[in-house]
Design a protein around this motif. Sequence first.
Motif: not given
Length: 796
Positions: A398, A402, A406, A623, A627
């Motif tokens: 994360s 990330r 998101l 994305s 993820d």
Amino acid sequence: MLRPLGRRPWTCRQCLLQRQTRRTFESAASQLPRSPLDSVPANNSAPNKNLDDETLRRVFDSQHFWKDFSQQRSAAVPKRAGLVQNQYLTSPDGFREFAHASLQKCQAIVSKVLGASTVDEYRSLARDLDRLSDLLCRVIDLSDFIRTIHHDPKIQEAATQAYALMFEYMNVLNTTTGLHEQLSKALSNPEVTSHWSEAEKIVAQILMKDFTTSAIHMPPSERQRFVNLSNDISQVGSSFFNGAEPARSQVTFNANSLQGLDPIVVQQIKRWNNKAPVPTMGVIPRLVLRSVRDESVRKQVYLATRTSSSRQVHRLEKLLMKRAELAQISGFNSFADMTLSDKMAKTPEAVSNFLTSLIANNRGPVQEELSQLQQLKGSSLKPWDHAFYVHKRVLEYSQSRRSRELSIVPEFFSLGTVMQGLSRLFDRLYGVRLVPQETAAGETWHPDVRRLDVVDESDRHIAVVYCDLFSRPTKHPNPAHFTLRCSREISAEEIAECASMDQSAHPNDGMATAVDPKTKTLRQLPTIALVCDFQEPVTNGSGRPTLLSEQSVRTLFHEMGHAVHSILGQTPLQSISGTRCATDFAELPSVLMESFATAPEVLSLYARHWKTGEPLSESMMHSMEMDRTAHGSIYGAVENEAQILMALVDQAYHSIPSKEATSGIDTTAIYHKVFSQHSSLPDPDDVRPQTSWQGFFGHLYGYGATYYSYIFDRAIANKLWQDVFQSGRASVDRAAGERYKNEVLRWGGGRNGWQCVAGVLGDSNPSNANGRLVEGGDEAMREVGRWGLGRDGISG
């Protein structure tokens, strides 16, 4: 046949255990010619299609629009309608009237069946018994739903009384040996069976199986023993399900040893002497396992949370022994043999083949995940390390990878746009769409409930869906699909019978009906309730709608997968309509729908920013996919293995030969044997005797011998997604949708699940070479295991 132990009206896996297990003359639903008060589908002609599409979004996203929309019909038709259009249910007293009217019809059918003596009379017997089932379930299903969802105590009580009356009558029918004898005569007479349609034959066989497994053919003393055992199983099972408890209620540590745990949590549990008792149930021990740096603390908490109390283990062993005894007097080798005989799997051996094949398929990804965690730890990985290092990897991911994109993804998933997306997807795949419909006063159980009519490309009304999607204080939070009334044909005799009784009487109690254009037969349309727990749109002037996380979007798609099975599975008889199919096939449509939720081709149909209308960009879709892939590679395979292991334990417990099981079962020894043979991260030898996790496995009651079903359907769904929908590249392709609809969805339970799977894959598919799947059996189950589960992981 009507016993409270067998097949249930299907709801989603997560919520199935909310309802008490019951059985046969199963749940149904009905619908027919309409009085002036009945809801009429919106005008769905082509010029209004875009308008309906926009209205669909706004009724869920704008409270102001919804308020105006929902009041239109109430103002035009001031007279109160019945709940879900049922003409009886305009007041609490209506439940009693509804139950008694249905009961009288049931009694007339029972008299007709018991009095059958000619070939013609026996030929009508399958349909008569199906209608009997429909009448019982009209009351049972709807009353059961309303008593749990309605806020008014008077209506709750009235619905409970109606439910109890009809359920008691159902139990009386379970002991009516004449029904079994008449059905046996019909099934043994070729002059009768040669006249039956395939649907009638299947329903007759289902009902005979139900009669057989409810001991109605046994001598009175044996039958009484069966009833007593069934009651014991219900009581012990309920105690087991609700009685999960650890051997120790807490484990106490020095507060300083809990470093890594949220300081606020530490302060909550810390005592005056700097001692911090960690409870062994609830959220806190899970936080400890994933956060506390001290391995010795994690080890103690792990052991305590996986050690059941002795009394809970005793409850489980008592439950298993009574189930084994029930199977023994019913003539089966084991409880699993008895339970699986009408499933796709058929035998415990076939389930074992599937699970062992699946665990072998999953082994490589599991080892890959554990190897990465072991490298992170730097030494041998233990079971109490897994949650800690998974959490560590997720945090690292994360922080490093990330994307900020998101964090704003939910802004592209307003509830209205997701519902719009579902309608557009169904339109493209199956030629059906969702159209908002105003409701009459009294039609819904809460003002937040939206009604959607399902219409096809010929503008025919084919189903009703009531959407209760917003949270409120007294509402159960679990998502669920409920079939309030199934689809079936309504005979001309029923219509005439209704007309002769009362001018205002309706053959479907006022609920939705339509004439089939091909057969000119009147049909009762499926009536469905979808229940979720999303936050309502805000009313502070910002216009901000309900925004869904990616997981919530998948949940909604899952529940709509059940709904579309009910909508398109419109069979002649209610006993096999929609989701009334084999337990190990019922989750396939809902699990498959989860894959559609975030496929790029599907996202392009609906994902729009709630405020600007901007579509979700390709980079954001990428994305999201990255993820999901990253999280799947961190813990997906191990999570899959955990579910496979639970299914193996379930099979091991319920496959013990009855003669052995009734003399005693050591559930702890069996649990450890399964895990030591198949787990990639089993408890070390020195701590194994201390753990007895099986006492926390509450699903052993509701899913006895069938816990494999969900992962079985996930494996099939994974295969169909890859081969039929080309891993998303054909996710909005009409040819693929028609193929899936015609080979799977439209049959309900009227076709063997293996035939459905073989049909949709086609003869040219290597997995179906030489008809490998169509007959099922051990090798077919093993083949499904080879297909695997993917890397998304399964929630427990």
